[in-house]
Design an enzyme around this catalytic site. Structure first.
Site, PDB file in Angstrom:
ATOM      1  N   GLY A   1       0.837  -1.191   0.000  1.00 18.24           N
ATOM      2  CA  GLY A   1       0.000   0.000   0.000  1.00 18.24           C
ATOM      3  C   GLY A   1       0.876   1.248   0.000  1.00 18.24           C
ATOM      4  O   GLY A   1       0.570   2.247  -0.649  1.00 18.24           O
TER       5      GLY A   1
ATOM      6  N   ASN B   1      -6.614   4.872   9.846  1.00 18.80           N
ATOM      7  CA  ASN B   1      -6.171   3.606  10.430  1.00 18.80           C
ATOM      8  C   ASN B   1      -6.147   3.628  11.958  1.00 18.80           C
ATOM      9  O   ASN B   1      -6.254   2.594  12.587  1.00 18.80           O
ATOM     10  CB  ASN B   1      -4.783   3.230   9.891  1.00 18.80           C
ATOM     11  CG  ASN B   1      -3.825   4.400   9.875  1.00 18.80           C
ATOM     12  OD1 ASN B   1      -4.099   5.436   9.282  1.00 18.80           O
ATOM     13  ND2 ASN B   1      -2.706   4.246  10.553  1.00 18.80           N
TER      14      ASN B   1
ATOM     15  N   GLN C   1      -7.241   1.119   4.427  1.00 14.31           N
ATOM     16  CA  GLN C   1      -8.120   0.627   5.503  1.00 14.31           C
ATOM     17  C   GLN C   1      -9.549   0.406   5.017  1.00 14.31           C
ATOM     18  O   GLN C   1     -10.273  -0.413   5.584  1.00 14.31           O
ATOM     19  CB  GLN C   1      -8.166   1.623   6.671  1.00 14.31           C
ATOM     20  CG  GLN C   1      -6.906   1.679   7.506  1.00 14.31           C
ATOM     21  CD  GLN C   1      -6.655   0.411   8.311  1.00 14.31           C
ATOM     22  OE1 GLN C   1      -7.560  -0.317   8.682  1.00 14.31           O
ATOM     23  NE2 GLN C   1      -5.402   0.136   8.573  1.00 14.31           N
TER      24      GLN C   1
ATOM     25  N   SER D   1      -4.160  -2.467  -0.176  1.00 15.11           N
ATOM     26  CA  SER D   1      -3.126  -3.413   0.240  1.00 15.11           C
ATOM     27  C   SER D   1      -3.761  -4.741   0.639  1.00 15.11           C
ATOM     28  O   SER D   1      -4.823  -4.761   1.272  1.00 15.11           O
ATOM     29  CB  SER D   1      -2.348  -2.817   1.421  1.00 15.11           C
ATOM     30  OG  SER D   1      -1.350  -3.707   1.840  1.00 15.11           O
TER      31      SER D   1
ATOM     32  N   THR E   1       9.417  -8.155 -11.935  1.00 11.74           N
ATOM     33  CA  THR E   1       8.650  -9.381 -12.149  1.00 11.74           C
ATOM     34  C   THR E   1       7.508  -9.471 -11.145  1.00 11.74           C
ATOM     35  O   THR E   1       7.717  -9.281  -9.952  1.00 11.74           O
ATOM     36  CB  THR E   1       9.575 -10.605 -12.012  1.00 11.74           C
ATOM     37  OG1 THR E   1      10.631 -10.466 -12.955  1.00 11.74           O
ATOM     38  CG2 THR E   1       8.823 -11.905 -12.258  1.00 11.74           C
TER      39      THR E   1
ATOM     40  N   CYS F   1       5.582   5.597  19.823  1.00 11.33           N
ATOM     41  CA  CYS F   1       5.411   4.593  18.773  1.00 11.33           C
ATOM     42  C   CYS F   1       6.619   3.690  18.637  1.00 11.33           C
ATOM     43  O   CYS F   1       7.576   3.762  19.389  1.00 11.33           O
ATOM     44  CB  CYS F   1       5.035   5.236  17.461  1.00 11.33           C
ATOM     45  SG  CYS F   1       6.286   6.325  16.858  1.00 11.33           S
TER      46      CYS F   1
HETATM   47  C1  PLP Z   1      -1.437  -0.184   6.342  1.00 12.37           C
HETATM   48  C2  PLP Z   1      -1.668   1.122   5.691  1.00 12.37           C
HETATM   49  C3  PLP Z   1      -0.817   1.604   4.674  1.00 12.37           C
HETATM   50  C4  PLP Z   1       0.436   0.871   4.256  1.00 12.37           C
HETATM   51  O1  PLP Z   1       0.166  -0.308   3.559  1.00 12.37           O
HETATM   52  P1  PLP Z   1       1.348  -1.404   3.484  1.00 12.37           P
HETATM   53  O2  PLP Z   1       0.840  -2.419   2.524  1.00 12.37           O
HETATM   54  O3  PLP Z   1       1.483  -1.939   4.878  1.00 12.37           O
HETATM   55  O4  PLP Z   1       2.549  -0.702   3.015  1.00 12.37           O
HETATM   56  C5  PLP Z   1      -1.121   2.803   4.087  1.00 12.37           C
HETATM   57  N1  PLP Z   1      -2.204   3.507   4.456  1.00 12.37           N
HETATM   58  C6  PLP Z   1      -3.040   3.086   5.411  1.00 12.37           C
HETATM   59  C7  PLP Z   1      -4.231   3.900   5.742  1.00 12.37           C
HETATM   60  C8  PLP Z   1      -2.795   1.882   6.069  1.00 12.37           C
HETATM   61  O5  PLP Z   1      -3.619   1.481   7.026  1.00 12.37           O
END
Ligand code: PLP
Length: 390
Positions: free
Chosen positions: A74, A155, A183, A203, A241, A329
């Site tokens: 993502g 998130n 999300q 994602s 790939t 964090c």
């Molecule tokens: C988890 C998340 C991402 C990142 O996605 P990944 O596949 O873990 O890199 C980006 N934006 C939001 C809102 C997310 O919750």
């Protein structure tokens, strides 16, 4: 001795792979291992699997399969949208990007990096519920604005944004609209045409698919500079790939989500209601963060007075409950979550934050167990706290 209980309530961080997804992926490691770009039958089977996944991923958001491009995450999709779009319009002298103060770091840090390159970025504020200020957003759009990027759902606090309204504003002003829907995708209805979305990030691992694979929707005809150049895969938009097993997993996860979304959301909403009401009524000096109704169906987020979020997470872990906090964090810094700051909470309040995010594999018994354990854990921490006056 019985297995210690494990209640996984951190589905906003990642999810367990659905067994049906895993099963669908497995042959692509061992039997159908061909490179999707090759001409022989073995490779063509991989190619066909990619196209089937593309169709399933597109269907969830009302897109055409040809508008879906697979990525490694993502985060990468967000980078493609922001960097690719801003770089492609740079030569025309348009250098303005609009986003919000409470985006995921994948967008926020990319915006910061673009600022260092000389782009201008406006960060639009959000209100107490975590909803973007539409008037401020509209007012921020000017002559050289290229792109508006607003996440579909947050998130940390689960708030869902007025995506259709933002899309309407962007379309009427002639600027592109990207949404980080990592999300939201598969967890709420989204339609790229009805909502005037030009680019959308998603994602696999947030929808019971594998980690390390994502996708971006790019409205057909929209040209972006590629972020990763090379062999020209994904119609030159993302070289490398293709991760065939991962993409097959993403496609199957998307298909399952679309098929069961309504029913699953109804189930999650019930558990969410019970968990939120239960926590608010059994723990004194506790507040819900985010929007009271307009939130993702599995998302429950709170702040507790005089409690340190990290300690709370560690004590819950000892009870077998996986949860997360936006307080200090993972980087080990003492900075509270930028999301909780953006919605106007004090440092002190945001240090006591807890996020419980429910998903496909949670049951009513999980909610019972959390409600049974959480009040005692909070009370224990407060008993040791020098600042608790209760
Ligand atoms: C988890 C998340 C991402 C990142 O996605 P990944 O596949 O873990 O890199 C980006 N934006 C939001 C809102 C997310 O919750």
């Amino acid at each position: 001795m019985a297995e210690p209980r494990l209640v996984y309530a951190d589905n906003a961080a990642t999810t367990r792979v659905d067994p049906r997804v895993l099963e669908k992926m497995l042959p692509f490691f061992s039997v159908d291992y061909g490179n999707a770009s090759t001409l022989y039958k073995l490779g063509q089977r991989s190619h066909a699997a990619l196209e089937e996944a593309r169709k399933n991923v597109a269907a969830v958001i009302g897109a055409k399969p040809g508008e879906i491009f697979f990525t490694g995450s993502g985060t990468e999709a967000d980078n493609m949208a922001l960097r690719g779009m801003m770089h492609s319009k740079q030569a025309k002298g348009r250098k303005h990007l609009i986003t919000t103060t409470f985006e995921h770091p994948a967008v926020l840090q990319t915006a910061r990096a673009l600022e260092k390159e000389g782009f201008r970025v406006t960060y639009v504020p959000v209100d107490r519920t975590g909803t973007v200020d539409l008037q401020a957003l509209e007012d921020a759009i000017c002559e050289d604005t290229v792109l508006v990027s607003v996440m579909a759902a947050n998130n940390e606090i689960g708030t869902i944004q007025p995506i259709a309204e933002i899309g309407r504003i962007c379309r009427s002003k002639g600027v592109y609209f990207h949404t980080d829907a990592v999300q939201a995708y598969g967890h709420m209805p989204l339609n790229v045409d009805e909502m005037n979305i030009d680019m959308l990030s998603l994602s696999a691992h947030k929808i019971c698919g594998p980690k390390g694979v994502g996708a971006i929707y790019i409205r057909s005809g929209l040209m972006l500079d590629p972020v990763i150049t090379g062999g020209g895969q994904e119609k030159n938009r993302r070289s490398g790939t293709e991760n065939v097993p991962g993409i097959v997993g993403l496609g199957e996860a998307a298909r399952i989500k679309l098929e069961g979304m309504e029913q699953e959301n109804e189930r999650l909403r019930k558990m969410q209601r019970r968990l939120i009401d239960g926590v608010l009524s059994s723990v004194p000096e506790c507040a819900l963060t985010g929007h009271p109704e307009n939130r993702l169906p599995g998302s429950c987020s709170f702040t507790f007075t005089a409690v340190e979020g990290e300690s709370l997470v560690l004590l819950l872990d000892m009870k077998g409950i996986c949860a997360s906090t936006g307080s200090a964090c993972s980087t080990g810094s003492l900075d509270p979550s930028h999301v909780l700051m953006a919605i106007g909470l004090s440092h002190e309040t945001s240090h006591g934050s807890l996020r419980l995010s429910l998903g496909e594999f949670n049951t009513e018994e999980d909610v019972d167990y959390i409600l049974q354990e959480l009040p005692g854990v909070v009370a224990r921490l407060r008993a040791m706290s020098p600042v608790w006056k209760g």
